[in-house]
Structures are given as structure tokens and as C-alpha cells.
Design an enzyme around this catalytic site. Structure first.
Site, PDB file in Angstrom:
ATOM      1  N   GLU A  33       0.849  -1.200   0.000  1.00  0.00           N
ATOM      2  CA  GLU A  33       0.000   0.000   0.000  1.00  0.00           C
ATOM      3  C   GLU A  33       0.881   1.246   0.000  1.00  0.00           C
ATOM      4  OE1 GLU A  33      -3.434   0.762  -0.318  1.00  0.00           O
ATOM      5  OE2 GLU A  33      -2.437   2.694  -0.434  1.00  0.00           O
ATOM      6  N   GLU A  35      -0.517   4.422   0.249  1.00  0.00           N
ATOM      7  CA  GLU A  35      -1.100   5.477   1.090  1.00  0.00           C
ATOM      8  C   GLU A  35      -1.554   4.884   2.425  1.00  0.00           C
ATOM      9  OE1 GLU A  35      -3.903   8.229  -0.699  1.00  0.00           O
ATOM     10  OE2 GLU A  35      -3.090   7.760  -2.669  1.00  0.00           O
ATOM     11  N   CYS A  41     -12.331   3.368  -0.005  1.00  0.00           N
ATOM     12  CA  CYS A  41     -13.530   3.106   0.792  1.00  0.00           C
ATOM     13  C   CYS A  41     -13.413   3.651   2.217  1.00  0.00           C
ATOM     14  CB  CYS A  41     -13.802   1.606   0.804  1.00  0.00           C
ATOM     15  SG  CYS A  41     -15.154   1.136   1.863  1.00  0.00           S
ATOM     16  N   LYS A  50     -20.199   8.685   4.840  1.00  0.00           N
ATOM     17  CA  LYS A  50     -21.321   8.326   5.727  1.00  0.00           C
ATOM     18  C   LYS A  50     -21.237   9.103   7.040  1.00  0.00           C
ATOM     19  CE  LYS A  50     -22.265   6.187   2.330  1.00  0.00           C
ATOM     20  NZ  LYS A  50     -21.406   6.431   1.206  1.00  0.00           N
ATOM     21  N   ALA A 182     -24.426   8.037  -7.174  1.00  0.00           N
ATOM     22  CA  ALA A 182     -24.449   8.001  -5.708  1.00  0.00           C
ATOM     23  C   ALA A 182     -23.530   9.066  -5.098  1.00  0.00           C
ATOM     24  CB  ALA A 182     -24.048   6.615  -5.225  1.00  0.00           C
ATOM     25  N   ILE A 183     -22.321   9.215  -5.653  1.00  0.00           N
ATOM     26  CA  ILE A 183     -21.360  10.145  -5.042  1.00  0.00           C
ATOM     27  C   ILE A 183     -21.867  11.593  -5.141  1.00  0.00           C
ATOM     28  CG2 ILE A 183     -19.009  11.075  -5.189  1.00  0.00           C
ATOM     29  CD1 ILE A 183     -18.067   8.301  -6.089  1.00  0.00           C
ATOM     30  N   GLY A 184     -22.289  12.008  -6.326  1.00  0.00           N
ATOM     31  CA  GLY A 184     -22.781  13.374  -6.519  1.00  0.00           C
ATOM     32  C   GLY A 184     -23.987  13.654  -5.638  1.00  0.00           C
ATOM     33  N   HIS A 442     -43.499  -6.139  13.597  1.00  0.00           N
ATOM     34  CA  HIS A 442     -44.282  -4.909  13.614  1.00  0.00           C
ATOM     35  C   HIS A 442     -43.953  -4.112  14.865  1.00  0.00           C
ATOM     36  CE1 HIS A 442     -47.617  -2.171  13.063  1.00  0.00           C
ATOM     37  NE2 HIS A 442     -47.931  -2.354  14.336  1.00  0.00           N
TER      38      HIS A 442
END
Ligand SMILES: Cc1cc2nc3c(=O)[nH]c(=O)nc-3n(C[C@H](O)[C@H](O)[C@H](O)COP(=O)(O)OP(=O)(O)OC[C@H]3O[C@@H](n4cnc5c(N)ncnc54)[C@H](O)[C@@H]3O)c2cc1C
Length: 463
Positions: A33, A35, A41, A50, A182-184, A442
Site C-alpha cells: 500500500e 497510502e 472506501c 457516511k 451516488a457520489i454526486g 411490527h
């Protein structure tokens, strides 16, 4: 002797999940990796957005406290605090992956990885030193980045991508969001809730264009009600950044319009990270910006595999993880079935949320299928009414002849958690009548799924 059984290049939800499953299967595993662990994500995508959206939602509740019989005075936001919280959540999640790597005895190689012939990867560390590692199997999971359009070259200041959009130092007064995937849409919701004047420009005739048309229309109504300006069938052709803010030229069906704003967010999709990782030298085939793979993610060069956003499936975290698990289980010679890309849920976490799986009504009709459709509005749901979230509905589509659940489309509070029911039911080839006989609790939002199915079979109770 190879240094490792499996080397994974990239530690997003594709890479790190693959590495864990690989280690569980007894393979000596390393992950490379450049970064932060967790990829887009955890660091720049699903999770920090989120966190921002949660702050927006809490702010909305506070603004509407009176509707719940409560008093909340002097409500205000601290934009910097909201961004800081989001970054802390992302950092904590990345540390969690670090812990998981250690727990699963996966060697983390920090640096930039380049594939080499003979199943080798060269890793260049921060000190510039390059070290080569060999493995029996190399899995490419280098992910993607924000796509740039020639008319929307990102400068990181006035024309920005998603990374800048979640770390702005100052909240813009006016923002143009180009692209309503979704991102916009998530950023449009977030900034609008925070008090920014937001205009969404979408090239196609509907916002969230991959969704069922009824869902797109409902979301458009909700967004307009919340004050977001929506321009569909429109295209940003030019952005002038020479003044204090930006002037965006938008081509619409009625002619050209110039919109003024502080900032433009380009959310027009992603570009795979397939350059400068050695694919060409090895002769690994790519097509339309993606690495070409077979059903179990083997590239055309034996021993090299690819999963996640660099491959053609839906660019979603859960798809990347599922592909990685399958890939490494196949390497371990387990009996595995190819992934069913027709049963992948897609979610957008604005308010109301959007979630769907399977065919839209149009796709089912285009296939010439004889279908039954059922719809149940949350305005008829006791739980939704009690929660003060009556917006939205559940729409289900069944094959009229065989009872197969072809598609499920939801818009409303909490539907991103509810969609899993349809995914599991479809995986188990459950029919509509079996759903009806599965008693739902319910009062819950999930009763709307049962009722929508009942509506498809003319057995709806609460309508
Ligand atoms: C704003 C935003 C919100 C999103 N929200 C959601 C959501 O809610 N739900 C969802 O399912 N999906 C969401 N996504 C999509 C999701 O983030 C991606 O589908 C997912 O991260 C892809 O995983 P991946 O493992 O393929 O690649 P990535 O997550 O992109 O990870 C790739 C990793 O590889 C590393 N890397 C690349 N090249 C090299 C190299 N040469 N050497 C070393 N390391 C390298 C990168 O640094 C990166 O860490 C969102 C995306 C964005 C941008």
C-alpha cells in the site's frame, strides 16, 4: 522459493479483505500500500461520506425538533467540526485494518508497487529504495480515482473531486455538483443540509440514472422540496474560474445557461488505476479502462489476478471484497461459483435513502418478461409515521409466470439496511408467496417489503 504465496497490490476493501481470506486459507500473504490502509472506501469513500451524512442527518433532526414535540434553540453547525469528525472516523477505520493485518499475520509492505515479470513486485518505499518480492500468485487491487472530463479539469480548489469535497476548509455558499450518481447525490444532500445552495447538473434525463425511474422521480421531488436545484438532460460544457468564483456554462434542452457558484464538484465517475503498475510490460490485457479477467479474476498472464474497481464489475466496496474472496478461494482450489453480478445491491445514503437490487421495471420490460409489480408507500407504514419519515416507498417486481423476484427498489429512511432481505431472498430463489408467509416484525420499515410483495399479488392489507 517465493517470498510469499500471495501478494496483494493495494489495500482497499478489495485488497485487504483478499489478504485476510488468503491468510485464513493458510497462504503466506503480503499486502502493498502506497497510502493509508483501507483504500478509497475507508479513507476517501464509503466511510468518511457516511460520517458527513450522519452529521447532516442529525442537523436536520435538530432543525425539525419541533415536529417531534421538542425544543432545540440556537441550532448551528460547525462545518470544521463535521469535517474533523469524518476524518477521525476514517483514521480509526484505517487503524482497524492495520490491526486486522497484524492479527492475520499479513506482512504490510509500505510503498509504491510495480508488477514485474516472473511473478515479482518491486516496492519503492518513501526513502526511494526499491525492493523486489516474489509470490506464487499476485492479485492486483489498485482501485480507482475521480474521473476527469476535458471540460472539467480539476484544479483541487474551484473545480474539485470527491477528496477535496470531504475536506474543504470553508463551506461554500454555492456549489454546482456535476453528475448525479451516488457520489454526486450524497454530496449534494450533505452540502444542501449544511446550508450551501446546491445545483445538481445531470447529463441523462433522470437523477440517480441507474435506478428505477419511479425512484429517480421520487428522489428528485424530495431533493427539490429540500431546496436542491436539479437540472437533468443538461451538460456543463465550460467552467470559467478566472473570477472570484466559477461561472459554469450549462447546455440544456432550452439553450445555454450560465450558473455562478463558489465551487464545482465533478462527480462524473471513476478512472481505474491501471497506469504505471507494469501491466504493459507484462502484457496484461486491458479493455475500456479495466483489466480483463475471467470468472475467477485470472488475467491473461498466469499467476496475475485482478479484483475490485480495476475490473469490469460494479465499482462498489462489497463487490471488490466479494471478488477478492472468490479469487483467493479459487487459488486455494475450493469449489466456488462465479459471482452473480445481477444480485448486487446498490445504495445511496442521502435522505431519503435509495437502495435497489435486480432489474428495474424498464429492464424487465425490455427483456420481454411478463411481470407483476407491487408498491407500498411509507406514508401507510406505522413505523415510518411514528419516526416522522413517511417519504418514499418499496417497489417490487416479480416474474408473473414463475414468481421469481426480479427486482426490488426502495426509497425512504433506513432502506439501505433493508435491501439485504431482497438480496438473500433472491439468492435463495424465494418466491413472492414465500415472502408473504415469512412474518415480518411490527412495527418496522421492513413490513413495507412484505406489503409491497402482497400488493403485487393483490393481497395488500394496509392500503
Ligand atoms: C466518495 C465515494 C463514496 C463511496 N461510497 C461507497 C459506498 O457507500 N458503498 C460502496 O460500496 N462503495 C462506495 N464507494 C466506492 C468504493 O469506495 C470503491 O468501490 C472501493 O473502494 C473499491 O475498492 P478497491 O479495493 O478496488 O480499491 P480502492 O479502495 O481504490 O483501493 C485501492 C488501493 O490501492 C492503492 N494503490 C494503488 N496503486 C498502488 C500501487 N501502485 N502501489 C501501492 N498501492 C497502490 C491505493 O492507494 C488504494 O489504497 C465510494 C467511492 C467514493 C469515491
Amino acid at each position: 522459493m517465493a517470498d510469499f504465496d500471495v501478494i496483494v497490490l493495494g489495500s482497499g476493501p478489495g485488497g485487504y479483505v483478499t489478504a485476510i481470506r488468503s491468510s485464513q486459507l493458510g497462504f503466506k500473504t503480503a499486502i502493498i500500500e502506497k497510502e493509508s490502509l483501507g483504500g478509497v472506501c475507508l479513507n476517501w469513500g464509503c466511510i468518511p461520506t457516511k460520517a458527513l451524512l450522519k452529521s447532516a442527518q442529525v442537523f436536520e433532526y435538530l432543525k425539525h425538533a419541533e415536529e417531534y414535540g421538542l425544543k432545540a434553540e440556537n441550532i448551528d453547525k460547525d462545518f470544521d467540526g463535521v469535517v474533523k469528525r469524518s476524518r477521525k472516523v476514517a483514521d480509526d477505520m484505517s487503524k482497524g485494518v492495520q490491526f486486522l493485518m497484524k492479527k492475520n499475520k499479513i506482512e504490510v509492505l509500505k510503498g509504491y508497487g510495480t508488477l514485474k515479470a516472473g511473478k515479482k513486485v518491486a516496492v519503492k518505499g518513501e526513502d526511494g529504495k526499491e525492493t523486489e518480492y516474489t509470490a506464487k500468485h499476485i492479485i492486483i487491487a489498485t482501485g480507482a480515482r475521480s474521473r476527469e472530463l476535458p471540460s472539467l479539469k480539476q484544479d483541487g480548489k474551484k473545480i474539485i473531486g470527491y477528496r477535496e469535497a470531504m475536506t474543504l476548509e470553508k463551506q461554500p455558499k454555492k456549489m454546482i455538483v456535476v453528475g448525479s450518481g451516488a457520489i454526486g447525490i450524497e454530496f449534494a444532500y450533505f452540502y444542501n443540509s449544511m446550508g450551501t445552495e446546491v445545483t445538481v447538473v445531470e447529463y441523462l434525463p433522470n437523477i440517480v440514472p441507474v435506478e428505477d425511474e419511479d425512484i429517480s422521480k421520487q428522489l428528485e421531488r424530495s431533493f427539490k422540496k429540500a431546496g436542491v436545484k436539479i437540472m437533468t438532460a443538461s451538460e456543463v460544457t465550460k467552467v470559467d474560474t478566472s473570477g472570484d468564483g466559477v461561472k459554469a456554462t450549462v447546455k440544456t434542452s432550452k439553450g445555454e445557461e450560465v450558473l455562478e457558484a463558489d465551487i464545482v464538484l465533478s462527480a462524473v465517475g471513476i478512472k481505474s488505476n491501471i497506469e504505471n503498475i507494469g501491466l504493459e510490460d507484462l502484457g496484461i490485457k486491458t479493455d475500456k479502462d479495466k483489466i480483463v479477467v475471467d470468472d475467477f479474476y485470472q488475467t491473461n498472464v498466469p499467476g496475475y489476478y485482478a479484483i475490485g474497481d480495476v475490473t469490469p464489475g460494479q465499482a462498489l466496496a462489497h463487490v471488490a471484497s466479494a471478488e477478492g474472496i472468490l479469487c483467493v478461494e479459487k487459488i486455494a482450489d475450493m469449489h466456488v461459483e462465479p459471482l452473480d453480478y445481477g444480485n448486487i445491491p446498490g445504495c445511496t445514503y442521502c435522505m431519503p435513502e435509495v437502495a435497489s437490487v435486480g432489474l428495474t421495471e424498464k429492464q424487465a420490460k425490455d427483456k420481454g418478461l411478463d411481470i407483476k409489480i407491487g408498491k407500498f408507500p411509507f406514508s401507510a407504514s406505522g413505523k415510518a409515521k411514528a419516526s416522522g419519515t413517511p417519504d418514499g416507498f418499496v417497489k417490487v417486481i416479480f416474474d408473473a409466470k414463475y414468481g421469481e423476484w426480479l427486482g426490488c427498489h426502495m426509497i425512504g429512511a433506513g432502506v439501505t439496511d433493508m435491501i439485504a432481505e431482497a438480496v438473500v431472498a433472491r439468492k435463495l430463489e424465494t418466491t413472492g408467496h414465500e415472502i408473504l408467509k415469512a412474518v415480518h416484525p411490527h412495527p418496522t420499515m421492513s413490513e413495507a417489503v412484505m406489503e409491497a410483495v402482497a400488493a403485487a399479488y393483490d393481497e395488500v392489507i394496509h392500503l
